[in-house]
Design an enzyme around this catalytic site. Structure first.
Site, PDB file in Angstrom:
ATOM      1  N   ASN A  82       0.649  -0.987   0.103  1.00 52.14           N
ATOM      2  CA  ASN A  82       0.114  -0.196  -0.205  1.00 52.14           C
ATOM      3  C   ASN A  82       1.070   1.192  -0.031  1.00 52.14           C
ATOM      4  O   ASN A  82       1.992   0.978   0.406  1.00 52.14           O
ATOM      5  CB  ASN A  82      -0.990  -0.106   1.286  1.00 52.14           C
ATOM      6  CG  ASN A  82      -1.907  -1.794   1.178  1.00 52.14           C
ATOM      7  OD1 ASN A  82      -2.719  -1.488   0.005  1.00 52.14           O
ATOM      8  ND2 ASN A  82      -2.067  -1.710   1.746  1.00 52.14           N
TER       9      ASN A  82
ATOM     10  N   CYS B  71      -4.744  -7.505  -4.044  1.00 52.91           N
ATOM     11  CA  CYS B  71      -5.395  -5.940  -4.722  1.00 52.91           C
ATOM     12  C   CYS B  71      -5.718  -6.905  -5.819  1.00 52.91           C
ATOM     13  O   CYS B  71      -5.501  -7.293  -6.953  1.00 52.91           O
ATOM     14  CB  CYS B  71      -4.194  -5.492  -5.367  1.00 52.91           C
ATOM     15  SG  CYS B  71      -4.483  -3.531  -5.326  1.00 52.91           S
TER      16      CYS B  71
ATOM     17  N   ASN C 104      -7.635  -4.561  -7.663  1.00 55.08           N
ATOM     18  CA  ASN C 104      -7.247  -4.265  -8.772  1.00 55.08           C
ATOM     19  C   ASN C 104      -5.941  -4.118  -9.628  1.00 55.08           C
ATOM     20  O   ASN C 104      -5.266  -4.569 -10.166  1.00 55.08           O
ATOM     21  CB  ASN C 104      -7.468  -2.764  -8.710  1.00 55.08           C
ATOM     22  CG  ASN C 104      -9.021  -2.594  -8.301  1.00 55.08           C
ATOM     23  OD1 ASN C 104      -9.833  -2.264  -9.454  1.00 55.08           O
ATOM     24  ND2 ASN C 104      -9.410  -0.787  -7.836  1.00 55.08           N
TER      25      ASN C 104
ATOM     26  N   CYS D 285     -11.719  -0.581  -4.935  1.00 49.33           N
ATOM     27  CA  CYS D 285     -11.024  -1.355  -4.630  1.00 49.33           C
ATOM     28  C   CYS D 285     -11.334  -3.125  -5.106  1.00 49.33           C
ATOM     29  O   CYS D 285     -12.703  -3.137  -4.241  1.00 49.33           O
ATOM     30  CB  CYS D 285     -11.338  -1.008  -2.489  1.00 49.33           C
ATOM     31  SG  CYS D 285     -10.513  -2.488  -2.383  1.00 49.33           S
TER      32      CYS D 285
END
Ligand SMILES: N[C@@H](CCC[C@H](N)C(=O)O)C(=O)O
EC number: 5.1.1.7
Length: 282
Positions: free
Chosen positions: A68, A77, A79, A211
C-alpha cells in the site's frame, strides 16, 4: 548503490499503481516498504495507491507482491491483480491467459478486449454477518468477509452523503477488527442488479476511486443477502464499471470472478537505492 529502474504506471478503475519487474530481485525484500512509501508519494514522486512487484514463481507464470502507499504489505489487491496481468502481458512474461501466485491464493487471469481484464479468484473466507458496530456515535450493521484482504461491507441509503473518510476510518480501527484492521466498503443497491461502492482503504488510509477486493466483497455479500444476483454490476467511485460473479450453493461461495478495466497510463524510470548489485534497467 543507486540505479535506474523502469516502471509502468497503471490504473484499474482509478485505483492506481506503480509496477516494477522484480524477477531479478533488483529490489530487496527489506527495501520494499520504504520504496512503496517513496514512489507512491503524489507530491514528491510518481504517486500511486500502491506499489506492485512482479516476481519469479516456481510453478506459475509469476508472483504478485503488493504494498500500500503507506508501505504496508497486502496479501492481495483486486485492481492490482488486473493491473499486473496487463503489465505481465505487456512485458512478454505471460500470454493473454495466465496464472499467477499471490499470498492469498492462485489467480487465473485473462486479458480481454477494450482494456478489460478478468480474474478468476480463490474462494473467500471468514464470513461474519450482521456485526453491530458503533463508530463515531453511529450504529452500523456490518458484514465482514476476507476476499484476499479483510473487508467490512455496510449498506447505506445515501451513498453520496455518507462520510466515507470519517466512518470508514473509525470502522477500520474498531477493536472488532484488531489487530489487522479492515478495509471498509459503503454500498448502495440501485436498480438493474447494480451496486454503487465507495471504499475506505486500509494502507492508503483514505477513500480510493475503487477497490477490487472490496467490490468483490460487496458483490458477494449482496448476493448472500438476496439484494442482487450474480453477475452483479458495480459502479466504482470514479464511475468505472466492473462485474462480480460467483456461485452460491448452501452459503458456500465459489467460482468468484472479478472483471473490470486496467490500463497502462505511462512508463518511466526512477532512481532507486538498492543494496544489491544487479542488472539495471535498460
Ligand atoms: N486496492 C486493493 C486492495 C489493496 C490492499 C488493501 N488496501 C489492504 O491492505 O487490505 C484492491 O483493489 O483490492
Amino acid at each position: 548503490m543507486k540505479m535506474n529502474v523502469n516502471f509502468s504506471k497503471l490504473t484499474a478503475a482509478g485505483n492506481d499503481f506503480v509496477l516494477i519487474d522484480n524477477r531479478e530481485s533488483i529490489i530487496a525484500q527489506e527495501d520494499c516498504q520504504a520504496l512503496a512509501k517513496k514512489l507512491c508519494d503524489r507530491k514528491y514522486s510518481v504517486g500511486a495507491d500502491g506499489l506492485i512487484l512482479l516476481e519469479k514463481s516456481a510453478c506459475k507464470d509469476f508472483k504478485m507482491k503488493c504494498f500500500n502507499s503507506d508501505g504496508s504489505y497486502a496479501s492481495m489487491c483486486g485492481n492490482g491483480g488486473r493491473s499486473i496481468a496487463k503489465f505481465a502481458y505487456d512485458l512478454g512474461v505471460a500470454n493473454l491467459k495466465m496464472v499467477f501466485e499471490t499470498d492469498a491464493g492462485v489467480i487465473n487471469a485473462e486479458i480481454l478486449p477494450e482494456d478489460r481484464v478478468r480474474l478468476d479468484l480463490y474462494d473467500p473466507r471468514d464470513l461474519k454477518e450482521n456485526i453491530g458496530i458503533e463508530a463515531n456515535g453511529k450504529e452500523f450493521d456490518v458484514d465482514f468477509i476476507n476476499t484476499g484482504v479483510p473487508h467490512a461491507v455496510i449498506f447505506v441509503d445515501d451513498i453520496e452523503k455518507i462520510d466515507v473518510f470519517g466512518y470508514g476510518r473509525a470502522v477500520r480501527r474498531h477493536k472488532t477488527f484488531a489487530p489487522a484492521g479492515t478495509n471498509v466498503n459503503f454500498v448502495k443497491v440501485i436498480k438493474d442488479n447494480t451496486l454503487l461502492v465507495r471504499t475506505y482503504e486500509r494502507g492508503v488510509e483514505d477513500e480510493t476511486l475503487a477497490c477490487g477486493t472490496g467490490i468483490t466483497a460487496s458483490g458477494i455479500i449482496s448476493v448472500l443477502k438476496g439484494f442482487a444476483e450474480s453477475p452483479v454490476k458495480v459502479i466504482a467511485r470514479g464511475g468505472d464499471k466492473l462485474s462480480v460473479s460467483l456461485k452460491n450453493s448452501k452459503d458456500k461461495i465459489s467460482n468468484v470472478v472479478l472483471e473490470g478495466p486496467a490500463l497502462i497510463t505511462f512508463k518511466g524510470t526512477v532512481k532507486i537505492n538498492t543494496k544489491r548489485s544487479v542488472k539495471s534497467a535498460k
